[in-house]
Design an enzyme around this catalytic site. Structure first.
Site, short mmCIF file in Angstrom:
data_model
loop_
_atom_site.label_atom_id
_atom_site.label_comp_id
_atom_site.label_asym_id
_atom_site.label_seq_id
_atom_site.Cartn_x
_atom_site.Cartn_y
_atom_site.Cartn_z
N CYS A 109 0.82 -1.21 0.00
CA CYS A 109 0.00 0.00 0.00
C CYS A 109 0.86 1.27 0.00
CB CYS A 109 -0.95 0.03 1.18
SG CYS A 109 -2.18 -1.28 1.20
N LYS A 166 6.68 -5.42 -1.58
CA LYS A 166 8.08 -5.16 -1.28
C LYS A 166 8.31 -4.90 0.20
CE LYS A 166 12.42 -4.36 -2.24
NZ LYS A 166 13.27 -5.51 -2.52
#
EC number: 2.6.1.16
Length: 609
Positions: free
Chosen positions: A2, A604
């Site tokens: 996000c 990530k």
């Protein structure tokens, strides 16, 4: 996971928001959206399932005008990936974006429904929008409404709130999910990552736990959860967004694999002097703390956990210090016994990994001697909250599957081992061998990368496989773990790693002609033991792929493919043998046609539990 970007300015901010989202794409996401309010209070919202580029195309078709706006990339937690679940979420004139997980969203949802609110998404974020709307109806300013709403939330959140009736103000709140304010001239910004704001500012304020910020074009006021105003220092960032384009490379992961020699040189720069490791950057009091260390506890997740596992062998065999390594999400939820004079070392590429941060905070309550963060992002939460910090200086890593961040973490850990061995008064040859090995490491990896074409050819053998087994012994066992993780992350092949001595305790039952077995085999004191394990696999028809030291005495045969590696110094062998496994995973994924840089379901930076 996000991404949040917000801006408040006199100029139109839509393109600033979109560029910020582009810079956060590497975190992983499944949908994107933005909302912009003009000076008259007209709000326009666009949301799209898929990539930021699709949102940008929609913005071209429906031009957005307005000086106040918020934007978001969503990685689905509550509710499937869909346009309806994409942020921003709206409750009348209240507009919200949010990173994190609201754990008590279900009871809040029922309360709000009873008050007459209708929910149009499955997300926990919509609860925040309606809750702030409700509190604002009870009276007061937007800030006062947010101050009343925030204590009702349980869980982790970084949220930015906009009221289209008052486009001169943004509100932000942080608990467990990072937010950073960017300071401009007559304009201000906010994001979940400073990378998003580098095109518009270099001055930042990092919000602390529990902070609530009120942002206008000309001011930033920060309050604690009681509403009392607090001061936070602004810093000038020298962080470089150096990922740029992919250049000659097809993917960021490939580029980052090939950047490792230079990344390691950057890690070493200024840290080796007169044949010794120089970590004076830790500050004048660091030696006093480090000289007291009798035990090391390492906390990490994913690839960082594997680097911690490698370093355990180094800390114990080279520095004589007992070391334990634990997955951060396990550590934080169990009762653990703290060893005497134990140093807490946390490892994280981003410095924002939720479980690792929570483990660090818990360690302070438990009475650890001190804390040291090894991280790639200056100014990150992990760095700010630790007593000591060492930066890996790997440069921006975009690919979700970590490569250069892993090898530079190991480089820093090995330098720390050298320093501790000296502080403990151990034989000077230990540090000498480490320094010699580290100085040779970049050129050794460059040698290895010249074998890329051969590894690419081997990858064809894996294209129709559904499973793979990785084996290693000693400090190469964690490298086998890392190799298996890379293969499963980006090729979606189920891969497991075992210490080779464990074959007879279960994994041998899996061996047949359809099971590729990948082995890392440096020429060390465990080589003969490893050869026996390899013969056990050969005898059962397993297909072997052995990355072996050129002097190890292996010969290729029908079911054993030998990939000769140049001889390297033993102390750096774990770092070196990582690289061919990265290349193997990359080429297998390429053949299978998966999304190498943004593999499915992964992010990530994991900033929620």
């Amino acid at each position: 996971m996000c991404g949040i970007v917000g801006a408040i300015a006199q100029r139109d901010v839509a393109e600033i928001l979109l560029e910020g989202l582009r810079r956060l794409e590497y975190r992983g996401y499944d949908s994107a959206g933005l909302a912009v309010v003009d000076a008259e209070g007209h709000m326009t919202r666009l949301r799209r399932l898929g990539k930021v580029q699709m949102l940008a195309q929609a913005a071209e078709e429906h031009p957005l005008h307005g000086g106040t706006g918020i934007a978001h990339t969503r990685w689905a937690t509550h509710g499937e990936p869909s346009e309806a679940n994409a942020h921003p979420h709206v409750s009348e004139h209240i507009v919200v974006v949010h990173n994190g997980i609201i754990e008590n969203h279900e009871p809040l949802r029922e309360e709000l429904k009873a008050r007459g609110y209708t929910f149009v998404s499955e997300t926990d974020t919509e609860v925040i929008a309606h809750l702030v709307n409700w509190e604002l109806k009870q009276g007061g300013t937007l800030r006062e409404a947010v101050l009343r709403a925030i204590p009702q939330l349980r869980g982790a959140y970084g949220t930015v709130i906009m009221d289209s009736r008052h486009p001169d103000t943004l509100l932000a709140a942080r608990s467990g999910s990072p937010l950073v304010i960017g300071l401009g001239m007559g304009e201000n910004f906010i994001a979940s990552d400073q990378l998003a704001l580098l095109p518009v500012t270099r001055r930042f304020i990092f919000l602390e736990e529990g902070d609530i910020a009120e942002i206008t074009r000309r001011s930033v006021n920060i309050f604690d959860k009681t509403g009392a105003e607090v001061k936070r220092q602004d810093i000038e960032s020298n962080l470089q967004y150096d990922a740029g384009d992919k250049g000659i490379y097809r993917h960021y992961m490939q580029k980052e694999i090939y950047e490792q020699p230079n990344a390691i040189k950057n890690t070493l720069t200024g840290r080796i002097s007169h044949g010794q490791v120089d970590l004076s950057e830790l500050g004048p009091n660091a030696d006093e703390l480090l000289s007291k260390v009798e035990h090391i506890q390492i906390l990490a997740c994913g690839t960082s956990y594997n680097s911690g596992m490698v370093s355990r062998y180094w800390f114990e065999s080279l520095a004589g210090i007992p070391c334990d390594v634990e997955i951060a999400s396990e550590f934080r939820y169990r009762k653990s016994a703290v060893r005497r004079n134990s140093l807490m070392i946390t490892l994280s590429q981003s410095g924002e990994t939720a479980d690792t941060l929570a483990g660090l905070r818990l360690s302070k309550e438990l009475g650890y001697l001190g804390s040291l963060a090894i991280c790639n992002v200056p100014g990150s939460s992990l760095v700010r909250e630790s007593d000591l910090a060492l930066m890996t200086n790997a440069g921006t890593e975009i690919g979700v599957a970590s490569t250069k961040a892993f090898t530079t973490q190991l480089t820093v850990l090995l330098m720390l081992v050298a320093k501790l061995s000296r502080l403990k008064g151990l034989d000077a040859s230990i540090e000498h061998d480490i320094v010699h090995g580290l100085q040779a490491l970049p050129s050794r990896i460059e040698q290895m990368l010249s074998q890329d074409k051969r590894i690419e050819a081997l990858a064809e053998d894996f294209s129709d496989k559904h499973h793979a087994l990785f084996l290693g012994r000693g400090d190469q066992y964690p490298i086998a773990l890392e190799g298996a993780l890379k293969l499963k992350e980006i090729s979606y092949i189920h891969a497991e790693a075992y210490a080779a001595g464990e074959l007879k305790h279960g994994p041998l039952a899996l061996i047949d002609a359809d099971m590729p077995v990948i082995v890392v085999a440096p020429n060390n004191e465990l080589l003969e033991k490893l050869k026996s394990n390899i013969e056990e696999v050969r005898a059962r028809g397993g297909q072997l792929y052995v990355f072996a030291d050129q002097d190890a005495g292996f010969v290729s045969s029908d079911n054993m493919h030998i990939i000769e590696m140049p001889h390297v110094e033993e102390v750096i062998a774990p770092i070196f043998y990582t690289v061919p496994l990265q290349l193997l995973a990359y080429h297998v994924a390429l053949i299978k046609g998966t999304d190498v840089d943004q593999p499915r379901n992964l992010a990530k930076s994991v900033t929620v539990e």
